[in-house]
Design an enzyme around this catalytic site. Structure first.
Site, PDB file in Angstrom:
ATOM      1  N   LEU A 291       0.829  -1.203   0.000  1.00  0.00           N
ATOM      2  CA  LEU A 291       0.000   0.000   0.000  1.00  0.00           C
ATOM      3  C   LEU A 291       0.864   1.253   0.000  1.00  0.00           C
ATOM      4  O   LEU A 291       0.575   2.208  -0.737  1.00  0.00           O
ATOM      5  CB  LEU A 291      -0.926  -0.002   1.215  1.00  0.00           C
ATOM      6  CG  LEU A 291      -1.855   1.202   1.361  1.00  0.00           C
ATOM      7  CD1 LEU A 291      -2.729   1.381   0.129  1.00  0.00           C
ATOM      8  CD2 LEU A 291      -2.711   1.073   2.618  1.00  0.00           C
TER       9      LEU A 291
ATOM     10  N   TYR B 254      -1.708 -12.645  14.857  1.00  0.00           N
ATOM     11  CA  TYR B 254      -1.753 -11.467  13.988  1.00  0.00           C
ATOM     12  C   TYR B 254      -3.073 -10.720  14.165  1.00  0.00           C
ATOM     13  O   TYR B 254      -3.100  -9.503  14.379  1.00  0.00           O
ATOM     14  CB  TYR B 254      -1.575 -11.899  12.530  1.00  0.00           C
ATOM     15  CG  TYR B 254      -1.846 -10.799  11.527  1.00  0.00           C
ATOM     16  CD1 TYR B 254      -1.003  -9.709  11.411  1.00  0.00           C
ATOM     17  CD2 TYR B 254      -2.967 -10.863  10.693  1.00  0.00           C
ATOM     18  CE1 TYR B 254      -1.260  -8.697  10.492  1.00  0.00           C
ATOM     19  CE2 TYR B 254      -3.226  -9.869   9.766  1.00  0.00           C
ATOM     20  CZ  TYR B 254      -2.368  -8.789   9.677  1.00  0.00           C
ATOM     21  OH  TYR B 254      -2.639  -7.793   8.775  1.00  0.00           O
TER      22      TYR B 254
ATOM     23  N   LYS C  12      -3.663  -6.969  15.801  1.00  0.00           N
ATOM     24  CA  LYS C  12      -4.275  -5.914  14.984  1.00  0.00           C
ATOM     25  C   LYS C  12      -5.540  -5.371  15.649  1.00  0.00           C
ATOM     26  O   LYS C  12      -5.800  -4.157  15.605  1.00  0.00           O
ATOM     27  CB  LYS C  12      -4.588  -6.444  13.577  1.00  0.00           C
ATOM     28  CG  LYS C  12      -3.364  -6.696  12.714  1.00  0.00           C
ATOM     29  CD  LYS C  12      -2.607  -5.422  12.363  1.00  0.00           C
ATOM     30  CE  LYS C  12      -3.367  -4.582  11.347  1.00  0.00           C
ATOM     31  NZ  LYS C  12      -2.593  -3.382  10.917  1.00  0.00           N
TER      32      LYS C  12
ATOM     33  N   TRP D  33      -6.813  -9.715   1.917  1.00  0.00           N
ATOM     34  CA  TRP D  33      -6.176 -10.382   0.779  1.00  0.00           C
ATOM     35  C   TRP D  33      -5.474  -9.380  -0.144  1.00  0.00           C
ATOM     36  O   TRP D  33      -5.680  -9.366  -1.354  1.00  0.00           O
ATOM     37  CB  TRP D  33      -7.203 -11.158  -0.028  1.00  0.00           C
ATOM     38  CG  TRP D  33      -7.966 -12.232   0.671  1.00  0.00           C
ATOM     39  CD1 TRP D  33      -8.094 -12.426   2.019  1.00  0.00           C
ATOM     40  CD2 TRP D  33      -8.733 -13.269   0.055  1.00  0.00           C
ATOM     41  NE1 TRP D  33      -8.894 -13.508   2.282  1.00  0.00           N
ATOM     42  CE2 TRP D  33      -9.302 -14.051   1.100  1.00  0.00           C
ATOM     43  CE3 TRP D  33      -9.009 -13.610  -1.259  1.00  0.00           C
ATOM     44  CZ2 TRP D  33     -10.123 -15.154   0.846  1.00  0.00           C
ATOM     45  CZ3 TRP D  33      -9.829 -14.694  -1.504  1.00  0.00           C
ATOM     46  CH2 TRP D  33     -10.379 -15.462  -0.470  1.00  0.00           C
TER      47      TRP D  33
END
Length: 286
Positions: free
Chosen positions: A12, A126, A130, A151
């Site tokens: 990103l 994970y 998060k 994904w």
């Protein structure tokens, strides 16, 4: 507007750099793990103060899902405690914050697309770290925008699409899981959505979901990659039980995008269109 983007070398972050590199209205600073080590939480606020941003896009994360099971301390530092430091900085300095989260905050037992109000119950480290990061952000910086995605793939970095392209040139047959359902996210599309939010006249805080439109399995995704590239490779569907991993994955994590489309007028392309756009790009290594 002065913007700091964390996770600059990620998928990103790299797509955001491409979109913003010629933008003269925004003064952007792209910080990778060397410039902003998210596991060294004691210096995060000091580093951010050097840039005095009006906005932070927090795209950096510990994303090695399986490795997180054994490296829980680092995963928690990066995904949880670093978020807390960034959120505290934003609160102290009245800085806007957009943070990226994940579909892994869900347990995968749903049978319908998940809205932002759906109950969270992560099934791996994970996802747990998060979710803790989300909660820290909401505690210290309630005016933040949190975007959960799923994904993620790009012409940059390591991801499922590039791995499949490599394997399908090396093998006559690949096995791909067919009982995990969701939708992929082309990082370029997510970057475009973020810039639309930044440029919007409204700043509506809270959690939002974003992935490409459609509902598929990893097997469906692999078949489409093969067909787009005309690989001569057989794709065989297998259940999750046939491919055990250290970290459990949610079986169903399709995200409902109604809220982000309604609030910000965000366009959400169909996954096949976005996959075709990505595969038309030259792959980048970083």
């Amino acid at each position: 507007m002065r913007i700091v983007i964390t996770g600059a070398s990620g998928q990103l972050g790299s797509e955001l750099r491409d979109l913003l590199q010629d933008n003269t209205e925004k003064e952007c600073y792209f910080l990778d793990r060397k410039q902003l080590p998210l596991d060294q939480i004691q210096i995060i606020q000091e580093i951010l103060a050097m840039y005095q941003p009006d906005l932070i896009i927090h795209a950096g994360a510990y994303t090695a899902v399986d490795k997180a099971e054994e490296d829980q301390v680092t995963a928690n530092l990066v995904n949880h405690l670093a978020c807390e430091e960034i959120a505290q900085y934003c609160r102290l300095h009245e800085t806007k914050l957009i943070a990226i989260s994940t579909d892994y905050v869900f347990d995968g037992t749903s049978a319908v697309a998940l809205t932002e109000k759906a109950a969270t119950s992560p099934i791996n480290v994970y996802g747990q770290t998060k979710l803790a990061g989300e909660q820290a952000i909401q505690k210290w910086c309630p005016e933040a925008i949190i975007i959960r995605t799923s994904w993620v793939y790009s012409s940059y970095g390591k991801n499922f699409v590039k791995t499949m392209c490599r394997l399908m040139t090396e093998r006559d047959e690949v096995n791909v899981i067919n009982d995990q359902i969701g939708s992929p996210t082309y990082a370029h599309d997510l970057a475009v959505a973020l810039l639309k939010i930044i440029d919007s006249s409204e700043w509506d805080a809270g959690i939002y979901h974003y992935s490409n439109e459609g509902e598929i399995s990893w097997y469906d995704f692999a078949v489409a990659i093969r067909d787009f590239r005309s690989f001569n490779c057989q794709v065989k569907p297998i259940p999750t039980s046939a491919y055990p991993t250290p970290a459990r994955r949610p079986k169903y994590s399709l995200l409902d995008k109604s809220k982000i489309k309604s609030v910000f007028g965000t366009e959400v392309p169909d996954w096949k269109i976005s996959l075709g756009n990505m595969l038309a790009e030259e792959f980048k290594d970083n």
